[in-house]
Design a protein around this motif. Structure first.
Motif, PDB file in Angstrom:
ATOM      1  N   ARG A   2       0.838  -1.195   0.000  1.00  0.00           N
ATOM      2  CA  ARG A   2       0.000   0.000   0.000  1.00  0.00           C
ATOM      3  C   ARG A   2       0.875   1.248   0.000  1.00  0.00           C
ATOM      4  N   PRO A   3       0.338   2.381  -0.502  1.00  0.00           N
ATOM      5  CA  PRO A   3       1.135   3.610  -0.590  1.00  0.00           C
ATOM      6  C   PRO A   3       1.672   4.088   0.762  1.00  0.00           C
ATOM      7  N   LEU A   4       0.883   3.961   1.827  1.00  0.00           N
ATOM      8  CA  LEU A   4       1.354   4.415   3.140  1.00  0.00           C
ATOM      9  C   LEU A   4       2.565   3.608   3.588  1.00  0.00           C
ATOM     10  N   LYS A   6       4.668   2.098   1.691  1.00  0.00           N
ATOM     11  CA  LYS A   6       5.773   2.453   0.816  1.00  0.00           C
ATOM     12  C   LYS A   6       6.431   3.749   1.290  1.00  0.00           C
ATOM     13  N   HIS A   7       5.610   4.751   1.625  1.00  0.00           N
ATOM     14  CA  HIS A   7       6.144   6.029   2.087  1.00  0.00           C
ATOM     15  C   HIS A   7       6.843   5.885   3.434  1.00  0.00           C
ATOM     16  N   LEU A   8       6.280   5.082   4.322  1.00  0.00           N
ATOM     17  CA  LEU A   8       6.923   4.850   5.611  1.00  0.00           C
ATOM     18  C   LEU A   8       8.254   4.130   5.445  1.00  0.00           C
ATOM     19  N   GLY A   9       8.328   3.214   4.501  1.00  0.00           N
ATOM     20  CA  GLY A   9       9.585   2.518   4.227  1.00  0.00           C
ATOM     21  C   GLY A   9      10.657   3.459   3.715  1.00  0.00           C
ATOM     22  N   ILE A  10      10.280   4.341   2.783  1.00  0.00           N
ATOM     23  CA  ILE A  10      11.230   5.314   2.249  1.00  0.00           C
ATOM     24  C   ILE A  10      11.692   6.269   3.351  1.00  0.00           C
ATOM     25  N   ALA A  11      10.744   6.747   4.168  1.00  0.00           N
ATOM     26  CA  ALA A  11      11.095   7.642   5.272  1.00  0.00           C
ATOM     27  C   ALA A  11      12.006   6.932   6.273  1.00  0.00           C
ATOM     28  N   GLY A  12      11.770   5.666   6.507  1.00  0.00           N
ATOM     29  CA  GLY A  12      12.617   4.902   7.421  1.00  0.00           C
ATOM     30  C   GLY A  12      14.036   4.752   6.921  1.00  0.00           C
ATOM     31  N   VAL A  13      14.190   4.486   5.633  1.00  0.00           N
ATOM     32  CA  VAL A  13      15.534   4.352   5.052  1.00  0.00           C
ATOM     33  C   VAL A  13      16.273   5.679   5.125  1.00  0.00           C
ATOM     34  N   ILE A  14      15.612   6.759   4.731  1.00  0.00           N
ATOM     35  CA  ILE A  14      16.254   8.076   4.768  1.00  0.00           C
ATOM     36  C   ILE A  14      16.556   8.486   6.199  1.00  0.00           C
ATOM     37  N   GLY A  15      15.627   8.232   7.119  1.00  0.00           N
ATOM     38  CA  GLY A  15      15.842   8.584   8.518  1.00  0.00           C
ATOM     39  C   GLY A  15      16.983   7.808   9.151  1.00  0.00           C
ATOM     40  N   SER A  16      17.057   6.508   8.884  1.00  0.00           N
ATOM     41  CA  SER A  16      18.151   5.718   9.454  1.00  0.00           C
ATOM     42  C   SER A  16      19.495   6.129   8.868  1.00  0.00           C
ATOM     43  N   MET A  17      19.511   6.539   7.623  1.00  0.00           N
ATOM     44  CA  MET A  17      20.743   7.024   7.007  1.00  0.00           C
ATOM     45  C   MET A  17      21.180   8.324   7.674  1.00  0.00           C
TER      46      MET A  17
END
Length: 90
Positions: A2-4, A6-17
């Motif tokens: 689902r889009p939510l 997907k967005h949470l996954g992208i935010a998680g990757v960027i945030g952990s970086m």
């Protein structure tokens, strides 16, 4: 997926970086002393103060103008409207 999610996954990757690299924004592998840090990338207090005043003055003007333009241009453009206003549509 689902889009939510997907967005949470992208935010998680960027945030952990961001957390893992802090305080470095652009680390240099060849010259570590030349790495760009959060504090090197930020502006001075004077510049931030000037920009705050500029935003307080100009942001309401920009928002008012943008909302006025959207109000004037609202609604669909139909073929009948174009044919009736041939001199002003083009």
């Amino acid at each position: 997926m689902r889009p939510l999610e997907k967005h949470l996954g992208i935010a998680g990757v960027i945030g952990s970086m961001g957390v893992s690299l802090f305080p470095f924004l652009l680390p240099s592998s060849s010259h570590p002393q030349s790495s760009l840090t959060v504090w090197d990338a930020s502006s001075s207090h004077r510049t931030l103060g000037i920009m705050l005043v500029a935003v307080i003055i100009f942001l309401p003007i920009i928002l008012a103008y943008t909302s006025w333009v959207y109000h004037v241009m609202r609604g669909p453009v139909t073929n009948a409207y174009i044919e009736a206003n041939r001199e002003t549509s083009y």
